[in-house]
Design an enzyme around this catalytic site. Structure first.
Site, PDB file in Angstrom:
ATOM      1  N   SER A   1     -11.366  -0.633   2.243  1.00 32.21           N
ATOM      2  CA  SER A   1     -10.796  -1.259   3.444  1.00 32.21           C
ATOM      3  C   SER A   1     -10.303  -0.178   4.391  1.00 32.21           C
ATOM      4  O   SER A   1      -9.593   0.739   3.979  1.00 32.21           O
ATOM      5  CB  SER A   1      -9.640  -2.187   3.070  1.00 32.21           C
ATOM      6  OG  SER A   1     -10.099  -3.258   2.266  1.00 32.21           O
TER       7      SER A   1
ATOM      8  N   GLU B   1      -5.744   2.552   6.858  1.00 32.82           N
ATOM      9  CA  GLU B   1      -5.427   2.675   5.437  1.00 32.82           C
ATOM     10  C   GLU B   1      -6.059   3.924   4.830  1.00 32.82           C
ATOM     11  O   GLU B   1      -5.582   4.464   3.839  1.00 32.82           O
ATOM     12  CB  GLU B   1      -5.934   1.432   4.693  1.00 32.82           C
ATOM     13  CG  GLU B   1      -5.514   1.342   3.250  1.00 32.82           C
ATOM     14  CD  GLU B   1      -5.861  -0.006   2.639  1.00 32.82           C
ATOM     15  OE1 GLU B   1      -6.525  -0.014   1.599  1.00 32.82           O
ATOM     16  OE2 GLU B   1      -5.474  -1.038   3.215  1.00 32.82           O
TER      17      GLU B   1
ATOM     18  N   ARG C   1       0.820  -1.220   0.000  1.00 35.66           N
ATOM     19  CA  ARG C   1       0.000   0.000   0.000  1.00 35.66           C
ATOM     20  C   ARG C   1       0.851   1.266   0.000  1.00 35.66           C
ATOM     21  O   ARG C   1       0.529   2.268   0.647  1.00 35.66           O
ATOM     22  CB  ARG C   1      -0.960   0.006   1.193  1.00 35.66           C
ATOM     23  CG  ARG C   1      -1.946  -1.158   1.180  1.00 35.66           C
ATOM     24  CD  ARG C   1      -2.851  -1.122  -0.068  1.00 35.66           C
ATOM     25  NE  ARG C   1      -3.735  -2.287  -0.123  1.00 35.66           N
ATOM     26  CZ  ARG C   1      -3.488  -3.392  -0.836  1.00 35.66           C
ATOM     27  NH1 ARG C   1      -2.386  -3.477  -1.564  1.00 35.66           N
ATOM     28  NH2 ARG C   1      -4.341  -4.395  -0.849  1.00 35.66           N
TER      29      ARG C   1
END
Length: 299
Positions: free
Chosen positions: A223, A293, A173
């Protein structure tokens, strides 16, 4: 009118770009949360984007508005939305080059139309090419790093640069762009020829799996937490008894515990409080320290 706003408006008129004042950010994010921004502009070329950057006192880049949470007070400055006005896609053999504003879904469909395989995992990810490359988006065993070979960007000074290979610094990520001020304008994907029917079947399978397992019927940022080492965020949240837990109109999804959803009228304050409660509870009950996130954009 402040000089910077006047200059940005003049550039918008010069290039024919859409220009909005006090635009609600909730209308431009997948969470459907956020107060007004001072200015919202939709660049339609690299040249226009370069001029906007040089004229703005404070700005940020927005794509499809997934993976972000804006303050209820909005954003003081200019927001440049790189979207459909910068979304050209070209094909050269096994390579697809897509502008940063192209939706991932559209790039996947373009690959399918040309019988190119390798991007099936990205079908259904609710973001643009720019945002996906920025955070090395992934799903179902694939990531951007597996298919992106080249990225072109603009530096804060207006210089155009192209990075390839290891210089893209892809991680979980993350990419070189998550720790730099460079603005992604396009990416090149290297795919391979495959059977069109098989590619479509895989895409259909993954989108069906996504719909059955994720709360796509509610606004969310995707998410909420990164995957902890050795387990899954949704699993430890569920094990902590938080499935269905809510603060205000922000709720931990009953379908997938790693999704904080907006059940209707949720505020950023609701979401922030819920995220904080989840992190604290999971740490106390499982020992795992969750990392958010979703990017919080303060006023």
């Amino acid at each position: 009118m402040p000089d910077s706003i006047k200059a940005l408006q003049e550039i918008s008129l010069k290039y024919g770009c859409k220009f909005l004042i006090n635009e609600p950010l909730k209308d431009h994010t997948t969470f459907r949360i956020g107060g007004p921004c001072d200015i919202m502009i939709f660049p339609n070329s690299i040249d226009s984007l370069r001029e906007f950057i040089s004229a703005a006192d404070r700005f940020m880049i927005l794509g499809n508005g997934s993976n972000v949470l804006f303050s209820d007070n909005g954003y003081r400055g200019a927001i440049f939305v790189i979207g459909s006005d910068m979304s050209e896609i070209t094909i050269d053999g096994e390579y697809i080059t897509a502008c940063a504003g192209s939706s991932l879904v559209r790039v996947c469909k373009t690959a399918l139309d040309s019988s190119l395989t390798g991007l099936e995992f990205a079908y259904g990810i609710p973001g643009t090419v720019g945002g996906a490359v920025f955070m090395n988006a992934g799903a179902y065993g694939g990531e951007m790093k597996d298919v992106v070979t080249e990225v072109t960007c603009i530096t804060p000074s207006g210089e155009i640069k192209t990075y390839t290979g290891n210089s893209l610094d892809f991680g979980y990520r993350s990419s070189r762009f998550t720790s730099s001020d460079e603005i992604i304008v396009s990416a090149k994907f290297r795919l391979s020829y495959g059977d069109k029917a098989s590619i479509k079947a895989k895409m259909d399978e993954l989108i069906a799996r996504r719909k059955s397992r994720q709360p796509l019927e509610y606004p969310s940022a995707g998410s909420t937490f990164k995957r902890p080492e050795g387990t899954y965020a949704g699993l430890v949240i569920e094990e902590s008894g938080l499935k269905g837990y809510s603060i205000g109109s922000a709720k931990v999804s009953d379908k997938h515990a790693n999704f904080v959803i907006n059940t209707g009228g949720a505020t950023a304050t609701d979401v922030i409080a819920l995220i904080s409660h989840i992190k604290k509870t999971v740490l106390e009950k499982t020992g795992y320290s969750l990392e958010c996130e979703v990017k919080l954009i303060e006023e």
